[in-house]
Design a protein around this motif. Sequence first.
Motif, PDB file in Angstrom:
ATOM      1  N   ASP A   1      29.744  -1.591 -60.058  1.00  9.03           N
ATOM      2  CA  ASP A   1      28.428  -2.226 -60.222  1.00  9.03           C
ATOM      3  C   ASP A   1      27.530  -1.350 -61.098  1.00  9.03           C
ATOM      4  OD1 ASP A   1      29.205  -4.307 -58.571  1.00  9.03           O
ATOM      5  OD2 ASP A   1      28.255  -3.469 -56.789  1.00  9.03           O
ATOM      6  N   PHE A   2      27.516  -0.050 -60.812  1.00  9.36           N
ATOM      7  CA  PHE A   2      26.638   0.870 -61.534  1.00  9.36           C
ATOM      8  C   PHE A   2      27.046   0.976 -62.999  1.00  9.36           C
ATOM      9  CE2 PHE A   2      24.955   4.777 -63.163  1.00  9.36           C
ATOM     10  CZ  PHE A   2      23.774   4.997 -62.475  1.00  9.36           C
TER      11      PHE A   2
ATOM     12  N   THR B   1      25.089  -5.504 -56.634  1.00 10.07           N
ATOM     13  CA  THR B   1      24.732  -4.245 -55.985  1.00 10.07           C
ATOM     14  C   THR B   1      24.199  -4.492 -54.579  1.00 10.07           C
ATOM     15  OG1 THR B   1      24.251  -3.157 -58.102  1.00 10.07           O
ATOM     16  CG2 THR B   1      23.263  -2.206 -56.128  1.00 10.07           C
TER      17      THR B   1
ATOM     18  N   PHE C   1      19.499   0.279 -59.731  1.00 11.07           N
ATOM     19  CA  PHE C   1      20.576   0.308 -58.741  1.00 11.07           C
ATOM     20  C   PHE C   1      20.026   0.748 -57.387  1.00 11.07           C
ATOM     21  CE2 PHE C   1      23.942   2.340 -56.351  1.00 11.07           C
ATOM     22  CZ  PHE C   1      25.019   1.490 -56.529  1.00 11.07           C
TER      23      PHE C   1
ATOM     24  N   LEU D   1      26.363  -2.289 -64.912  1.00  6.99           N
ATOM     25  CA  LEU D   1      24.923  -2.466 -65.106  1.00  6.99           C
ATOM     26  C   LEU D   1      24.430  -1.519 -66.204  1.00  6.99           C
ATOM     27  CD1 LEU D   1      22.231  -3.711 -64.257  1.00  6.99           C
ATOM     28  CD2 LEU D   1      22.063  -1.968 -62.463  1.00  6.99           C
TER      29      LEU D   1
ATOM     30  N   THR E   1      19.031   2.656 -65.142  1.00 12.22           N
ATOM     31  CA  THR E   1      20.088   2.079 -64.312  1.00 12.22           C
ATOM     32  C   THR E   1      20.016   2.623 -62.891  1.00 12.22           C
ATOM     33  OG1 THR E   1      21.528   1.940 -66.255  1.00 12.22           O
ATOM     34  CG2 THR E   1      22.575   1.718 -64.096  1.00 12.22           C
TER      35      THR E   1
END
Length: 235
Positions: A218-219, A181, A122, A222, A118
Amino acid sequence: MQTRSHSMTLAQAQQEASTVFLAKVFNWMAIGLALTGGLAYFTAASGLALTIASSPLFIILILAELGLVFFLSARVDKIQPGTATALFLGYSALNGLTLSTIFLAYTRASIGGTFLITAGMFGAMAAYGMVTKRDLSGMGSFLFMGLIGIILASVVNIFLHSSSLYWAISVIGVLVFVGLTAYDVQKIKTMGEQGIMEQGEAAIQRGAIIGALALYLDFINLFLMLLRFFGGARD
């Protein structure tokens, strides 16, 4: 010649302001992730994760998180910077408690490996959002529609228990949060270029917190989508 020199100086000033603001946003995002990850690990290690997962406390925590996100997003321009910061950290802590339950389903090694995957994805998309000359603002409404679709499909699948729909949601989810992202990083970069650094410390801190929250979400999302692919189930 003087006009060109002034133009170059202005561009450099905008670039510097944007870099400083982005660094502040990423610092707060990192603090939030560290708080979430640390609390999730220690909650799981203490055995409290099982209590959370098997009681109404899990739903209460989820509802509290949603309330904090909606309140912070809606009121960030009207509350004190210290309050915005405290709410962000509070949300990160609550998320750490709820995410501790993933240690009940997946091995620690697979969780750590998925975190690294991730972070790589990212980082790549964040870098793209920072350097691309393409205007990504047009992606915003499309990605938001995709996000709404994921939420609705996930709710429907609670009742259907369809494995095909589960994997479709996972694939689309990865694409949506990868896109978000890059979109969010470019939007934050633009905020720095358009003068937020000149609006005073209060505006900078509030802007940094709302930007950090967007990238944090977002992180985390994801990571959760990728965990469906790379997470190894516990025996």
